[in-house]
Design an enzyme around this catalytic site. Structure first.
Site, mmCIF file in Angstrom:
data_model
loop_
_atom_site.group_PDB
_atom_site.id
_atom_site.type_symbol
_atom_site.label_atom_id
_atom_site.label_comp_id
_atom_site.label_asym_id
_atom_site.label_seq_id
_atom_site.Cartn_x
_atom_site.Cartn_y
_atom_site.Cartn_z
ATOM 1 N N THR A 122 45.399 42.484 -48.612
ATOM 2 C CA THR A 122 45.040 44.156 -48.676
ATOM 3 C C THR A 122 44.578 44.455 -50.038
ATOM 4 O OG1 THR A 122 47.014 44.354 -47.121
ATOM 5 C CG2 THR A 122 46.107 46.399 -48.409
ATOM 6 N N LEU A 152 50.339 42.074 -39.814
ATOM 7 C CA LEU A 152 51.727 41.445 -39.441
ATOM 8 C C LEU A 152 52.804 42.364 -39.744
ATOM 9 C CD1 LEU A 152 51.214 37.778 -41.140
ATOM 10 C CD2 LEU A 152 50.488 38.724 -38.824
ATOM 11 N N ASN A 210 48.664 51.688 -42.686
ATOM 12 C CA ASN A 210 49.773 51.991 -43.416
ATOM 13 C C ASN A 210 50.005 53.387 -43.821
ATOM 14 O OD1 ASN A 210 50.730 49.555 -42.923
ATOM 15 N ND2 ASN A 210 50.041 48.415 -45.094
ATOM 16 N N GLY A 259 60.437 50.963 -46.810
ATOM 17 C CA GLY A 259 60.215 49.986 -47.970
ATOM 18 C C GLY A 259 59.675 48.939 -47.678
ATOM 19 N N CYS A 262 54.693 46.197 -48.447
ATOM 20 C CA CYS A 262 53.378 46.892 -47.915
ATOM 21 C C CYS A 262 53.207 48.145 -48.039
ATOM 22 C CB CYS A 262 53.114 46.249 -46.449
ATOM 23 S SG CYS A 262 52.864 44.561 -46.288
ATOM 24 N N LYS A 324 64.294 45.703 -43.912
ATOM 25 C CA LYS A 324 64.395 45.758 -42.583
ATOM 26 C C LYS A 324 65.132 44.525 -41.964
ATOM 27 C CE LYS A 324 60.590 44.933 -40.138
ATOM 28 N NZ LYS A 324 59.339 44.854 -39.362
#
Length: 438
Positions: A122, A152, A210, A259, A262, A324
């Site tokens: 990215t 992903l 995002n 969080g 990314c 996560k």
């Protein structure tokens, strides 16, 4: 096809395994000796469900091998994927592209004239054009460079790689398009959309996606702030507006916010790049998105102090510390920051997490941890749910209640069965909800 993947962090290791699963002959390049050694032995340096099994299988078939640097064998590859990290630059919101530049310049000394270089990292829009100039100068010919962003999700990375919802490619020439179609042929044959774009648009896709997801999360958390002072229920509100097909219910869940490696750094990098391009005002709203997200962490710290009078000297258990579930990633983890802040205020923190305690020991050695869930909550004055692991959703609150000092839980993810916990005698506090406790 002969494929080389450069950089074997989370993205690169997953992509290398996926390429081998598709039947390609894959070489992974990783200069870090510890990471290289682990992967060569079939050991993942991070937690990702299902990827460890696939890694072992592809190593056994001989389709996947690892090297510390390029050599004649890797140089014979038909396509090279650049998968190195672009972390947030120290002291700035901007992305640090030094690793991508270094990888591209090193590769330019090895890449063949007909090979394609596909960037998956990215990067700020405009990076690919600069890389092409550098690579062309070093290689002495027109390098076939393309940008092929990744999408992903940690916890489902291999599935996302093998069955993506789309493949996006930005190219400077048609030769690159055909080679990339060839490498993804097994996926494209299943009907996955293939989007051929210009390079700047392809660079923007990941950060724009995002930014949108982060905005959606922060929107419902902003509504949670209003709900908390008005008596409304933000969880019910999210469900109600999610039925509108123009809005949808995905990513409309109140809690302690997003969080990971990314979303936070990508939206900050996006703002920084927009400022450099002179259009910073166009994405100024992302600053509010970021601020709303960070305020949710403040809210949990405030709730803990309100409930306990003050947290100093009190025993607090944090259930879940990764950003996560199904991941051991602690980068910009809301749960980790909350735990560290409460510890700094004098609380006695104990952390439980199914898979993240090993990286936690090096990342935050000041925090005490406990591998056994029941031992972790013993004599706690307050329990905070920081990560929505399945075992926390399914645990028997009555059993936990026999061990704690005070039956009070802050549900930072709004996933607990409130009625069930209340029936077991717990006081349940949740962000964005005015729960009536008996």
């Amino acid at each position: 096809m002969k494929v080389t993947v450069i950089g074997l962090g989370y993205l690169g290791a997953t992509h290398a395994v996926a390429m081998a699963e598709l039947g390609h002959e894959v070489i992974g390049i990783e200069p870090d000796p510890r990471k290289l050694s682990a992967l060569s032995q079939g050991v993942l340096p991070f937690h990702e469900p299902g990827l460890d099994t696939a890694l072992t299988k592809t190593l056994a078939t001989g389709k996947l091998t690892f090297k510390a640097a390029h050599d004649a064998e890797s140089a014979a590859s038909e396509i090279f994927f650049i998968c190195v990290g672009t972390p947030q630059r120290a002291g700035s919101d901007a992305a640090d592209t030094s690793y991508v530049i270094s990888a591209a310049e090193d590769l330019a000394r090895w890449v063949g004239r007909d090979a394609v270089v596909a960037g998956k990292s990215t990067v700020p829009v405009g990076t690919a054009a600069e890389l092409k100039k550098r690579m062309d100068a070093i290689a002495g010919f027109d390098v076939h460079l393309a940008w092929n962003p990744e999408f992903l999700r940690e916890g489902t990375a291999l599935e996302d790689s093998l069955r993506p919802d789309r493949i996006v490619v930005g190219t400077f020439d048609q030769h690159s398009v055909q080679v990339i179609k060839n490498v993804y042929a097994p996926i494209l044959e299943s009907g996955t959309p293939f989007l051929e774009l210009d390079v700047p648009t392809a660079e923007l896709v990941k950060v724009a996606a995002n930014a949108f997801l982060a905005t959606k999360i922060s929107f419902i958390n902003a509504m949670a702030e209003v709900a908390e002072v008005s008596g409304a229920d933000a969880v019910a509100l999210a469900k109600a507006i999610g039925y509108d097909e123009r809005i949808g219910n995905k990513f409309l869940r109140t809690g302690i916010g997003f969080g990971g490696g990314c979303l936070p750094k990508d939206i900050r990098g996006f703002m920084a790049r927009a400022d450099e391009l002179g259009v910073g005002s166009a994405v100024e709203f992302l600053r509010n998105v970021d601020q709303v997200n960070l305020r949710r962490r403040d809210r949990v710290v405030s709730l803990a102090n309100t409930e306990l009078g003050e947290v100093s000297g009190k025993a607090i258990t944090m259930l879940g510390i990764s950003f996560k579930p199904d991941s051991d990633d602690l980068r910009d983890s809301p749960a980790l920051e909350i735990a560290q802040r409460l510890q700094a205020q004098g609380a006695h923190l104990t952390v439980h997490d199914p898979v993240s305690l090993v990286p936690l020991a090096s990342r935050a050695p000041e925090l005490s941890s406990e591998q056994d869930l029941m031992a972790a909550v013993k004599s706690a004055d307050l329990v905070i749910l920081g990560t929505e692991w399945k075992q926390y959703r399914e645990v028997d609150p009555a059993e936990l209640g026999e061990l704690v000092k005070t039956k009070t839980v802050i549900d930072g993810r709004n996933v607990l069965d409130v009625a069930r916990w209340q029936q077991a005698g717990w006081k349940v506090i949740a962000l964005g909800r005015n729960i009536q406790n008996g």
